[in-house]
Design an enzyme around this catalytic site. Structure first.
Site, PDB file in Angstrom:
ATOM      1  N   TYR A  31      38.612   1.510  13.913  1.00  0.00           N
ATOM      2  CA  TYR A  31      38.412   0.374  13.537  1.00  0.00           C
ATOM      3  C   TYR A  31      40.677   0.126  13.305  1.00  0.00           C
ATOM      4  O   TYR A  31      40.527  -0.245  12.256  1.00  0.00           O
ATOM      5  CB  TYR A  31      37.870   0.311  12.130  1.00  0.00           C
ATOM      6  CG  TYR A  31      36.188  -0.090  12.172  1.00  0.00           C
ATOM      7  CD1 TYR A  31      35.938  -0.112  12.532  1.00  0.00           C
ATOM      8  CD2 TYR A  31      35.903   1.273  11.426  1.00  0.00           C
ATOM      9  CE1 TYR A  31      34.425  -0.343  13.035  1.00  0.00           C
ATOM     10  CE2 TYR A  31      34.894   1.407  11.846  1.00  0.00           C
ATOM     11  CZ  TYR A  31      33.539   0.933  12.342  1.00  0.00           C
ATOM     12  OH  TYR A  31      32.726   1.184  12.767  1.00  0.00           O
ATOM     13  N   TRP A  37      35.405  -6.966   4.345  1.00  0.00           N
ATOM     14  CA  TRP A  37      35.647  -6.307   2.480  1.00  0.00           C
ATOM     15  C   TRP A  37      35.761  -4.700   1.897  1.00  0.00           C
ATOM     16  O   TRP A  37      35.593  -4.837   1.455  1.00  0.00           O
ATOM     17  CB  TRP A  37      33.565  -6.803   2.120  1.00  0.00           C
ATOM     18  CG  TRP A  37      32.950  -5.197   3.145  1.00  0.00           C
ATOM     19  CD1 TRP A  37      32.776  -5.479   4.597  1.00  0.00           C
ATOM     20  CD2 TRP A  37      31.447  -5.000   2.618  1.00  0.00           C
ATOM     21  NE1 TRP A  37      31.814  -4.498   4.445  1.00  0.00           N
ATOM     22  CE2 TRP A  37      31.400  -4.395   3.319  1.00  0.00           C
ATOM     23  CE3 TRP A  37      31.314  -4.957   1.604  1.00  0.00           C
ATOM     24  CZ2 TRP A  37      29.804  -4.149   3.863  1.00  0.00           C
ATOM     25  CZ3 TRP A  37      29.889  -4.701   1.371  1.00  0.00           C
ATOM     26  CH2 TRP A  37      28.507  -4.343   2.535  1.00  0.00           C
ATOM     27  N   TYR A  83      39.690  -1.009  20.941  1.00  0.00           N
ATOM     28  CA  TYR A  83      38.727  -1.479  20.118  1.00  0.00           C
ATOM     29  C   TYR A  83      37.771  -3.044  21.144  1.00  0.00           C
ATOM     30  O   TYR A  83      38.796  -4.011  20.772  1.00  0.00           O
ATOM     31  CB  TYR A  83      39.241  -2.850  18.615  1.00  0.00           C
ATOM     32  CG  TYR A  83      37.874  -2.953  17.684  1.00  0.00           C
ATOM     33  CD1 TYR A  83      37.306  -2.683  16.631  1.00  0.00           C
ATOM     34  CD2 TYR A  83      37.564  -4.143  17.622  1.00  0.00           C
ATOM     35  CE1 TYR A  83      35.900  -2.813  16.020  1.00  0.00           C
ATOM     36  CE2 TYR A  83      36.826  -4.724  17.285  1.00  0.00           C
ATOM     37  CZ  TYR A  83      35.678  -3.838  16.142  1.00  0.00           C
ATOM     38  OH  TYR A  83      34.606  -4.640  15.594  1.00  0.00           O
ATOM     39  N   GLY A 161      27.851  -7.093   7.560  1.00  0.00           N
ATOM     40  CA  GLY A 161      28.698  -5.501   6.536  1.00  0.00           C
ATOM     41  C   GLY A 161      27.541  -4.266   7.230  1.00  0.00           C
ATOM     42  O   GLY A 161      27.939  -2.906   6.608  1.00  0.00           O
ATOM     43  N   ASP A 163      25.510  -3.439   9.784  1.00  0.00           N
ATOM     44  CA  ASP A 163      25.480  -3.385  10.762  1.00  0.00           C
ATOM     45  C   ASP A 163      24.208  -4.014  11.424  1.00  0.00           C
ATOM     46  O   ASP A 163      23.430  -4.233  12.386  1.00  0.00           O
ATOM     47  CB  ASP A 163      26.843  -2.899  12.051  1.00  0.00           C
ATOM     48  CG  ASP A 163      27.272  -3.491  11.662  1.00  0.00           C
ATOM     49  OD1 ASP A 163      28.018  -4.241  10.118  1.00  0.00           O
ATOM     50  OD2 ASP A 163      29.144  -2.981  12.254  1.00  0.00           O
ATOM     51  N   ARG A 197      26.031   5.349  16.335  1.00  0.00           N
ATOM     52  CA  ARG A 197      25.637   4.295  16.101  1.00  0.00           C
ATOM     53  C   ARG A 197      25.111   3.340  17.185  1.00  0.00           C
ATOM     54  O   ARG A 197      24.483   3.471  17.269  1.00  0.00           O
ATOM     55  CB  ARG A 197      27.747   4.142  17.618  1.00  0.00           C
ATOM     56  CG  ARG A 197      28.477   5.268  16.906  1.00  0.00           C
ATOM     57  CD  ARG A 197      29.666   4.261  15.738  1.00  0.00           C
ATOM     58  NE  ARG A 197      29.709   2.996  16.302  1.00  0.00           N
ATOM     59  CZ  ARG A 197      30.664   2.049  15.225  1.00  0.00           C
ATOM     60  NH1 ARG A 197      30.978   2.991  14.251  1.00  0.00           N
ATOM     61  NH2 ARG A 197      30.248   0.805  15.385  1.00  0.00           N
ATOM     62  N   TYR A 350      23.906   5.196  11.147  1.00  0.00           N
ATOM     63  CA  TYR A 350      24.821   4.210  10.626  1.00  0.00           C
ATOM     64  C   TYR A 350      24.366   3.319   9.355  1.00  0.00           C
ATOM     65  O   TYR A 350      24.246   4.181   8.112  1.00  0.00           O
ATOM     66  CB  TYR A 350      25.094   3.234  11.523  1.00  0.00           C
ATOM     67  CG  TYR A 350      26.804   2.220  11.586  1.00  0.00           C
ATOM     68  CD1 TYR A 350      27.423   2.447  11.035  1.00  0.00           C
ATOM     69  CD2 TYR A 350      26.027   1.552  12.458  1.00  0.00           C
ATOM     70  CE1 TYR A 350      28.603   2.203  11.448  1.00  0.00           C
ATOM     71  CE2 TYR A 350      26.870   0.597  12.819  1.00  0.00           C
ATOM     72  CZ  TYR A 350      28.503   0.766  12.735  1.00  0.00           C
ATOM     73  OH  TYR A 350      29.346   0.131  12.137  1.00  0.00           O
ATOM     74  N   TRP A 351      23.753   2.538   9.430  1.00  0.00           N
ATOM     75  CA  TRP A 351      22.748   1.776   7.888  1.00  0.00           C
ATOM     76  C   TRP A 351      21.544   2.023   8.266  1.00  0.00           C
ATOM     77  O   TRP A 351      20.662   1.279   7.280  1.00  0.00           O
ATOM     78  CB  TRP A 351      23.504   0.223   7.829  1.00  0.00           C
ATOM     79  CG  TRP A 351      24.035   0.417   8.055  1.00  0.00           C
ATOM     80  CD1 TRP A 351      26.061  -0.231   8.658  1.00  0.00           C
ATOM     81  CD2 TRP A 351      25.089   0.061   6.760  1.00  0.00           C
ATOM     82  NE1 TRP A 351      27.264  -0.221   8.585  1.00  0.00           N
ATOM     83  CE2 TRP A 351      26.793  -0.306   6.824  1.00  0.00           C
ATOM     84  CE3 TRP A 351      24.566   0.477   5.604  1.00  0.00           C
ATOM     85  CZ2 TRP A 351      27.695  -0.128   5.633  1.00  0.00           C
ATOM     86  CZ3 TRP A 351      25.592   0.065   4.169  1.00  0.00           C
ATOM     87  CH2 TRP A 351      27.227  -0.254   4.590  1.00  0.00           C
ATOM     88  N   GLU A 394      33.497   7.668   6.789  1.00  0.00           N
ATOM     89  CA  GLU A 394      32.563   6.898   6.978  1.00  0.00           C
ATOM     90  C   GLU A 394      31.333   6.213   5.762  1.00  0.00           C
ATOM     91  O   GLU A 394      31.282   5.402   5.204  1.00  0.00           O
ATOM     92  CB  GLU A 394      32.717   6.302   8.223  1.00  0.00           C
ATOM     93  CG  GLU A 394      32.502   4.926   7.805  1.00  0.00           C
ATOM     94  CD  GLU A 394      32.178   4.245   9.941  1.00  0.00           C
ATOM     95  OE1 GLU A 394      32.311   4.549  10.299  1.00  0.00           O
ATOM     96  OE2 GLU A 394      31.703   2.704   9.672  1.00  0.00           O
TER      97      GLU A 394
HETATM   98  C1  GLC Z   1      31.164  -1.477  10.499  1.00  0.00           C
HETATM   99  C2  GLC Z   1      30.413  -1.345   9.464  1.00  0.00           C
HETATM  100  C3  GLC Z   1      31.078  -2.796   8.111  1.00  0.00           C
HETATM  101  C4  GLC Z   1      32.424  -2.687   8.236  1.00  0.00           C
HETATM  102  C5  GLC Z   1      33.581  -1.695   9.449  1.00  0.00           C
HETATM  103  C6  GLC Z   1      34.455  -1.474   9.151  1.00  0.00           C
HETATM  104  O1  GLC Z   1      31.567  -2.477  10.706  1.00  0.00           O
HETATM  105  O2  GLC Z   1      29.006  -1.416   9.194  1.00  0.00           O
HETATM  106  O3  GLC Z   1      30.577  -2.899   7.183  1.00  0.00           O
HETATM  107  O4  GLC Z   1      32.915  -3.139   7.281  1.00  0.00           O
HETATM  108  O5  GLC Z   1      32.535  -0.815   9.940  1.00  0.00           O
HETATM  109  O6  GLC Z   1      34.434  -0.230   8.458  1.00  0.00           O
END
Ligand code: GLC
Length: 428
Positions: A31, A37, A83, A161, A163, A197, A350-351, A394
């Site tokens: 990233y 956030w 990216y 957030g 994803d 991912r 991940y989520w 992360e």
């Molecule tokens: C991923 C996460 C997101 C976060 C980003 C950068 O996309 O799901 O919540 O802001 O990574 O860390």
């Protein structure tokens, strides 16, 4: 003790190493830009050892606020080909360039925390940001709840957030991927294992939404009315509800001349609107697909933010606390991003299962305020135990504690610092 002390020093080093001159990246490589956030939580970490730098992190984010009040989810200050999707895909036509939607509105709450714990400089800087904060909250209530239902919508899973949470499957299933989406090379799987991912099918749909936004020039009225994806997210709804309350308190604390009635109306309407997310058989507030009214199926870490938002009735919150306790009994580390009792749970992806420190931080505040001190302490402790065990990853596997995704992660380090990791040792 030795181990904790090393981790606090390491946490500070990570924030400094991820600094790109006034803003931090979430992690190098995966990233490479400023995320909304992430930066707000980074500020909490910086505040432990450098308050001026904490404010700068928030100020640089708000420098990228759009004219309509939206604070974008990624700010692209320079192009980084490592990216995808980068500025050329989003085409925001803003300066600086950015993505075309937002992320959970956590800024007002963190700014209130900094203002309440600081001195004259903190108050002065909070005051300069206050009108921008009000504009960003107004944007959510206006553009994302055009019919004034009390429920705000998100136009892309990335806006939550969270994803690839199964919460979005309902909305994602409705998306028709156009033939002309074109070939693309995603970069995330160059950095991280594909099984940690989102899948290819999910990625095609993510890009279909971006294409719609780009082709209508990011006309957010049109996107809310006709876009391929429109769902209500307990995470955004609850952070906004909390943020509205904190914004009101901040305005009063600063002695600002503002329309308190406008914010009070948002608070009342959102509390009512949140009821549309209650799922009795899950005993929780869950995501809602706004075009069909269909509800997602299981409890998430975003559901647990109901305490933080002060959403729901005392009976609903009692039921939710019961489920939360059962889930924590199953997991070695909490709070998982999907109910481990549900078949869609994946502990590494991940989520769809893993633990995220920033969510724990907010959930714990709400639990504590509602008399669940032991559960709050457990979640805070897990934000320290996990990095101590595995490093500042992360996110983490709730069953094994293994660190997953990107390493040396800004927000995991920031939450560690703000929750007092190593502070007793006096090394920060
Ligand atoms: C991923 C996460 C997101 C976060 C980003 C950068 O996309 O799901 O919540 O802001 O990574 O860390």
């Amino acid at each position: 003790m030795q181990k904790i002390r090393q981790s606090a020093e390491r946490a500070k080093e990570i924030l400094l190493a991820n600094d790109r001159g006034g803003y931090t990246v979430p992690t190098a490589g995966l990233y490479p830009y400023q995320w909304n956030w992430d930066s707000i939580f980074a500020a909490l970490g910086f505040a432990v050892f450098d308050r001026a730098r904490a404010w700068q992190e928030i100020e640089t984010l708000f420098d990228a606020q759009w004219a309509d009040g939206m604070v974008p989810h990624i700010v692209f200050r320079k192009n980084d080909p490592s990216y995808f999707p980068g500025p050329g895909i989003w085409q925001s036509n803003t300066d600086p360039m950015s993505s075309g939607h937002s992320q959970p509105p956590v800024a007002a709450s963190v700014i209130l925390t900094l203002a309440k714990t600081g001195g004259a400089d903190d108050i002065a800087r909070a005051r300069r940001l206050f009108p921008k904060l009000v504009a960003s909250h107004r944007w959510w209530h206006d553009y994302r709840d055009p019919d004034r239902t009390g429920l705000v919508g998100i136009i892309h899973p990335w806006e939550s957030g969270r994803d690839n949470c199964p919460d979005w499957d309902l909305g994602m299933d409705r998306i028709v991927v156009p033939d002309d989406l074109g070939p693309y090379h995603r970069r995330d799987t160059d950095h991280v294992d594909a099984d940690e991912r989102p899948t290819v099918q999910q990625y095609d749909r993510y890009l279909t939404i971006v294409k719609f936004g780009r082709e209508c020039g990011w006309d957010h009225r049109k996107i809310a009315a006709e876009g391929p994806f429109f769902m209500a997210d307990p995470g955004v709804q609850f952070t906004l509800m909390r943020g509205d309350r904190d914004l009101l308190e901040l305005g009063n604390l600063l002695g600002e001349d503002f329309d308190a009635g406008e914010i009070e109306d948002w608070i009342a309407l959102s509390k009512e609107g949140a009821q549309q997310m209650w799922r009795p058989d899950a005993g929780a507030f869950v995501a809602r697909e706004l075009r069909s009214g269909d509800l997602s199926t299981a409890l998430t870490n975003a559901s647990m933010l109901a305490f933080y938002a002060d959403a729901g009735t005392p009976e609903q919150l009692a039921e939710l606390a019961g489920h939360g306790g059962e889930i924590l009994d199953i997991c070695e580390y909490g709070f998982p991003s999907w109910d481990p009792r549900d078949e869609a749970f994946e502990s590494r992806r991940y989520w769809r299962g893993p633990v995220w420190s920033v969510m724990n931080y907010m959930i714990a505040i709400g639990l504590e305020e509602h008399g669940h001190a032991a559960m709050a302490a457990r979640l805070r402790d897990d934000c320290l135990r996990l990095p101590d065990r595995s490093g500042f990853y992360e996110y983490f596997d709730p069953m094994t504690g293994e660190g997953l995704g990107g390493p040396d992660f800004t927000w995991t380090a920031a939450i560690y610092l703000t929750l007092g990791g190593g502070r007793a040792a006096g090394d920060v």
